[in-house]
Design an enzyme around this catalytic site. Structure first.
Site, PDB file in Angstrom:
ATOM      1  N   HIS A 128     131.477  80.975  15.039  1.00 57.58           N
ATOM      2  CA  HIS A 128     132.323  80.160  15.934  1.00 57.58           C
ATOM      3  C   HIS A 128     133.531  80.993  16.373  1.00 57.58           C
ATOM      4  O   HIS A 128     133.878  81.023  17.556  1.00 57.58           O
ATOM      5  CB  HIS A 128     132.757  78.894  15.179  1.00 57.58           C
ATOM      6  CG  HIS A 128     133.912  78.157  15.798  1.00 57.58           C
ATOM      7  ND1 HIS A 128     135.207  78.617  15.731  1.00 57.58           N
ATOM      8  CD2 HIS A 128     133.964  77.009  16.501  1.00 57.58           C
ATOM      9  CE1 HIS A 128     136.004  77.774  16.371  1.00 57.58           C
ATOM     10  NE2 HIS A 128     135.275  76.783  16.846  1.00 57.58           N
ATOM     11  N   ASN A 129     134.157  81.659  15.453  1.00 59.23           N
ATOM     12  CA  ASN A 129     135.332  82.467  15.799  1.00 59.23           C
ATOM     13  C   ASN A 129     134.956  83.669  16.658  1.00 59.23           C
ATOM     14  O   ASN A 129     135.714  84.064  17.540  1.00 59.23           O
ATOM     15  CB  ASN A 129     136.058  82.936  14.537  1.00 59.23           C
ATOM     16  CG  ASN A 129     136.853  81.812  13.888  1.00 59.23           C
ATOM     17  OD1 ASN A 129     136.614  80.644  14.167  1.00 59.23           O
ATOM     18  ND2 ASN A 129     137.783  82.152  13.037  1.00 59.23           N
ATOM     19  N   GLU A 149     134.663  82.355  19.988  1.00 62.88           N
ATOM     20  CA  GLU A 149     136.045  82.108  20.456  1.00 62.88           C
ATOM     21  C   GLU A 149     136.677  83.414  20.990  1.00 62.88           C
ATOM     22  O   GLU A 149     137.308  83.411  22.053  1.00 62.88           O
ATOM     23  CB  GLU A 149     136.838  81.559  19.269  1.00 62.88           C
ATOM     24  CG  GLU A 149     138.270  81.210  19.526  1.00 62.88           C
ATOM     25  CD  GLU A 149     138.927  80.716  18.224  1.00 62.88           C
ATOM     26  OE1 GLU A 149     138.389  79.796  17.566  1.00 62.88           O
ATOM     27  OE2 GLU A 149     139.974  81.278  17.836  1.00 62.88           O
ATOM     28  N   SER A 196     138.100  74.151  12.113  1.00 65.10           N
ATOM     29  CA  SER A 196     138.605  74.687  13.377  1.00 65.10           C
ATOM     30  C   SER A 196     139.398  73.641  14.143  1.00 65.10           C
ATOM     31  O   SER A 196     139.083  72.456  14.105  1.00 65.10           O
ATOM     32  CB  SER A 196     137.462  75.183  14.269  1.00 65.10           C
ATOM     33  OG  SER A 196     137.999  75.617  15.511  1.00 65.10           O
ATOM     34  N   LYS A 219     131.359  79.166  10.701  1.00 62.11           N
ATOM     35  CA  LYS A 219     132.750  79.260  11.185  1.00 62.11           C
ATOM     36  C   LYS A 219     133.048  80.679  11.678  1.00 62.11           C
ATOM     37  O   LYS A 219     133.743  80.878  12.679  1.00 62.11           O
ATOM     38  CB  LYS A 219     133.727  78.861  10.072  1.00 62.11           C
ATOM     39  CG  LYS A 219     135.214  79.036  10.431  1.00 62.11           C
ATOM     40  CD  LYS A 219     135.615  78.145  11.570  1.00 62.11           C
ATOM     41  CE  LYS A 219     137.040  78.182  12.059  1.00 62.11           C
ATOM     42  NZ  LYS A 219     138.034  78.990  11.522  1.00 62.11           N
TER      43      LYS A 219
END
Ligand code: 2AM
Length: 472
Positions: free
Chosen positions: A187-188, A191, A130, A184
């Protein structure tokens, strides 16, 4: 014979090219390969000129240029291209070689690929990267998962190329199998939540208290200077509002079509949360807001059919702006609480053995969601690694309790004026549901028993009960 490269990278699109330059800059000679030769030649003639790069034009030459055990990072389009490439590579590799997929692959694909490679004594890792273009070049946040031995072999390289913050490089061993890509993905999802909440704050500043782009810039700039909201996303948001379109001399942001796409990791986060039975309403609201945004034509047509309230905010402007800051903060904490709860559930479901303090730590630098808040999240899980939800950490509980009045004021005002703030109110609903000792789902259970004899439990005695409700 020329010296062999320490590491190789396949796929020279934006992320691949920048990551390759980062690796080389940190002292690791690198071999590169791209399906389309012209891309490799262009890189060699420009940004990689004079650097310790070995350009190769067949996979055979690429593999032959690497020091054993080979360490190969692939950054090709997620999905079928990864499988195609792995199939082509496999016969060229030797036992113990390591292939790391640095793209945004679906974690279940990574699990499958790891097993397939393991059968040939090859190590396959899935690594979340990222930080976008800038992060890839100067230090991303890295989320590598897969065989621990492969991580150990990669560690000297990964710790050097990752973003560096006061408590270390933004990389850690995430866990086995698809753990890296799983983390990940979440995490996105987080986000997406952050971006939607910021978009809603902008909408409120613009359409409730009528701020101009220049004034919105000032507000975001001041928020970014405060401890609570300081973050990369708030910082770039402040910058966005200062950019004037050279053609029209208008703020560019106001000229951008209001349609956002959603696919891949964001959508997968919601799908997986449903699979695991974890509530992530703020992140879901972010994804659904993007979906609604994509129906631009329908919205334009509906705007002249469906009339909103004729209510205007008449209160104090600065008071409302300050309340939006608190609402944004509280809603953001709820969004992170949901993401962390999902990670905790996945950790036990998939046996990933995730360490939430470490995840907060490696997100403090390099990545898109880097924010001051992560420091506090890290501390919360450090104090209590078994914290069932971030909201019940004493410090966060205290903050949200104090700020809730402003948060409620913002959501209520938005409802009265008719400005949508779906993620902010989803967060508030989450907060209110999570803190409710008693929810009305007793009625749901009664209905289910009424029409389907599903049975129910009681609060006053143990057992499973059924009632013949239809006594009319
Ligand atoms: P290309 O330059 O030849 O298109 C992002 O799309 C990256 O993935 C690009 O470097 C692209 O290579 C590469 N890519 C896409 N599909 C691929 C495939 N089937 N095999 C190898 N590389 C691929």
């Amino acid at each position: 014979m020329a010296a062999l490269a320490k590491v190789g990278l396949i796929g020279l699109a934006v992320m691949g090219e920048n990551l390759a330059l980062n690796i080389e800059r940190n002292g690791f000679p690198i071999a590169v390969y791209n399906r389309t030769e012209a891309k490799t030649k262009e890189l060699m003639a420009t940004r990689a000129k004079g650097k310790n790069f070995i350009p190769t034009f067949t996979l055979e030459a690429f593999v032959a240029a690497l020091e054993p055990p080979r360490k190969i990072i692939i950054l090709v389009k997620a999905g079928a291209p990864v499988d195609a490439l792995l199939k082509q590579l496999q016969p060229l590799l030797s036992p113990g070689d390591i292939v790391i997929d640095g793209g945004n692959s679906l974690f279940t694909d990574t699990e499958r690929r790891e097993k397939e490679y393991a059968q040939a004594d090859l190590n396959f890792m899935g690594m979340g990267v990222s930080g976008g273009e800038e992060g890839a070049l100067w230090g991303p946040s890295l989320m590598p998962g897969g065989p621990i031995v492969a991580y150990q072999a990669m560690e000297p390289i990964l710790t050097k190329i990752a973003a560096q913050v006061t408590d270390g490089p933004c990389v850690t061993y995430i866990g086995p199998g698809g753990a890296g890509h799983y983390v990940k993905m979440v995490h996105n999802g987080i986000e997406y939540g952050d971006m939607q909440l910021i978009a809603e704050a902008y909408d409120l500043l613009k359409n409730v208290v009528g701020l101009t782009p220049a004034e919105i810039h000032d507000v975001f700039k001041s928020w970014n200077q405060g401890e609570e909201l300081q973050s990369f996303l708030i910082e770039i948001t402040a910058d966005i509002f200062t950019y004037i379109d050279p053609e029209t001399h208008q703020p560019l942001v106001e000229l951008i079509l209001d349609k956002a796409g959603q696919k891949g990791t964001g959508k997968w986060t919601s799908q997986n949360a449903l699979d695991l039975g974890i509530a992530i309403p703020t992140i879901n609201a972010a994804i659904e807001s993007r979906i609604i945004s994509s129906f631009k034509d329908q919205r334009v047509a509906a705007s002249s059919v469906l009339t909103g309230p004729s209510h205007f905010y008449t209160g104090d402007k600065q008071k409302f702006i300050d309340s939006v800051a608190s609402a944004l903060y509280c809603a953001k904490v709820c969004s992170y609480a949901q993401g962390m709860a999902l990670l905790a559930a996945a950790s036990s479901e998939y046996k990933y053995n995730l360490t939430l303090t470490e995840l907060s730590r490696i997100w403090k630098g390099g990545c898109i969601i880097r924010a001051n808040l992560l420091d506090k999240i890290q501390q919360a899980f450090k104090h209590n690694p078994l914290l069932p939800n971030l909201l019940v950490d004493p410090e966060f509980a205290q903050e949200l309790t104090t700020k809730q009045e402003q948060w409620r004021e913002v959501v209520a005002t938005a409802a009265k004026v008719g400005v949508p703030c779906t993620a902010m109110s989803a967060s508030l609903g989450y907060f209110d549901s999570y803190r409710s000792e008693r929810l009305p789902l007793n009625l749901t259970q009664a209905q289910r028993d009424f029409f389907g004899a599903h049975t129910y439990e009681r609060i006053d005695k143990p057992g499973s009960f059924h009632t013949e409700w239809n006594i009319r």
